[in-house]
Design a protein around this motif. Structure first.
Motif, PDB file in Angstrom:
ATOM      1  N   ILE A 111       5.904  16.319  -9.135  1.00 51.62           N
ATOM      2  CA  ILE A 111       5.155  15.247  -9.154  1.00 51.62           C
ATOM      3  C   ILE A 111       3.877  15.922  -8.225  1.00 51.62           C
ATOM      4  CG2 ILE A 111       5.028  13.471  -7.182  1.00 51.62           C
ATOM      5  CD1 ILE A 111       8.294  13.463  -7.552  1.00 51.62           C
ATOM      6  N   ALA A 112       3.822  16.789  -7.504  1.00 50.50           N
ATOM      7  CA  ALA A 112       2.319  17.460  -7.255  1.00 50.50           C
ATOM      8  C   ALA A 112       1.624  17.723  -8.258  1.00 50.50           C
ATOM      9  CB  ALA A 112       2.621  18.713  -6.155  1.00 50.50           C
ATOM     10  N   ALA A 158       5.956   9.535  -9.921  1.00 50.85           N
ATOM     11  CA  ALA A 158       4.410   9.106  -9.902  1.00 50.85           C
ATOM     12  C   ALA A 158       4.035   7.780 -10.393  1.00 50.85           C
ATOM     13  CB  ALA A 158       3.844  10.424 -10.758  1.00 50.85           C
ATOM     14  N   ASP A 159       4.583   7.255 -11.361  1.00 49.13           N
ATOM     15  CA  ASP A 159       4.314   5.782 -11.604  1.00 49.13           C
ATOM     16  C   ASP A 159       4.605   4.857 -10.516  1.00 49.13           C
ATOM     17  OD1 ASP A 159       3.378   6.855 -14.118  1.00 49.13           O
ATOM     18  OD2 ASP A 159       5.105   6.125 -15.190  1.00 49.13           O
ATOM     19  N   LEU A 166      -2.364  14.413  -4.378  1.00 47.15           N
ATOM     20  CA  LEU A 166      -2.373  14.042  -2.966  1.00 47.15           C
ATOM     21  C   LEU A 166      -0.949  14.460  -2.486  1.00 47.15           C
ATOM     22  CD1 LEU A 166      -1.081  10.762  -2.909  1.00 47.15           C
ATOM     23  CD2 LEU A 166      -3.183  10.831  -4.622  1.00 47.15           C
ATOM     24  N   ALA A 167       0.172  14.406  -3.472  1.00 44.32           N
ATOM     25  CA  ALA A 167       1.301  14.631  -2.994  1.00 44.32           C
ATOM     26  C   ALA A 167       1.716  16.022  -2.354  1.00 44.32           C
ATOM     27  CB  ALA A 167       2.453  14.442  -4.301  1.00 44.32           C
ATOM     28  N   VAL A 182       4.706   0.458  -6.341  1.00 35.67           N
ATOM     29  CA  VAL A 182       5.931   0.008  -5.991  1.00 35.67           C
ATOM     30  C   VAL A 182       6.695   0.208  -4.869  1.00 35.67           C
ATOM     31  CG1 VAL A 182       8.136  -0.220  -7.177  1.00 35.67           C
ATOM     32  CG2 VAL A 182       6.195  -0.337  -8.694  1.00 35.67           C
ATOM     33  N   ALA A 183       6.512   1.588  -4.680  1.00 34.43           N
ATOM     34  CA  ALA A 183       7.088   2.231  -3.288  1.00 34.43           C
ATOM     35  C   ALA A 183       6.190   3.256  -2.703  1.00 34.43           C
ATOM     36  CB  ALA A 183       8.502   2.452  -3.563  1.00 34.43           C
TER      37      ALA A 183
END
Length: 125
Positions: free
Chosen positions: A117-118, A84-85, A123-124, A91-92
């Motif tokens: 992560i979601a 997430a970060d 938005l994931a 960064v990617a």
């Protein structure tokens, strides 16, 4: 996700933009490399992962500092936070999980991490 060699990889999400895999030993170098690539491709950062109940037990599975790819040792929750970060800090656009040990089920790990992560990034979902 990728196999232990890192050569054979499968995308678990969909998208129409061409993907470029990137290996960097830390997030600062990954961010610089992404800037050099420009914005025409989705940047996917390689992360060698070792998962355990805590950092100490997971780090024993890391291959040592290979100098090429980012390494993560810890819990699935911590890994989800790192991903997430990486996304929020631009960064990617995504990551490739490379197992630190052959016994690590990368598909199961990726599914568990994706769910967490979601939760962090709506938005994931």
């Amino acid at each position: 996700m990728a196999d232990a060699s890192g050569d054979n990889w499968t995308e678990l999400t969909s998208g129409t933009t061409a993907a470029v895999r990137l290996a960097a030993p830390d997030l600062q170098q990954a961010r610089r490399a992404r800037r050099r690539l420009g914005g025409d491709a989705a940047v996917i950062l390689d992360v060698t992962v070792a998962i355990g109940p805590d950092f100490r037990s997971a780090r024993d599975f890391l291959p040592g500092d290979d100098g090429d790819s980012l390494q993560y040792a810890g819990t699935i929750n911590g890994l989800a936070g790192l991903v997430a970060d990486i996304f929020v800090a631009e960064v990617a656009d995504g990551v490739t999980f490379i197992p630190a040990s052959p016994g690590l089920d990368v598909r199961k790990l990726a599914d568990a991490a994706r769910d967490r992560i979601a939760q962090r990034l709506p938005l994931a979902a």
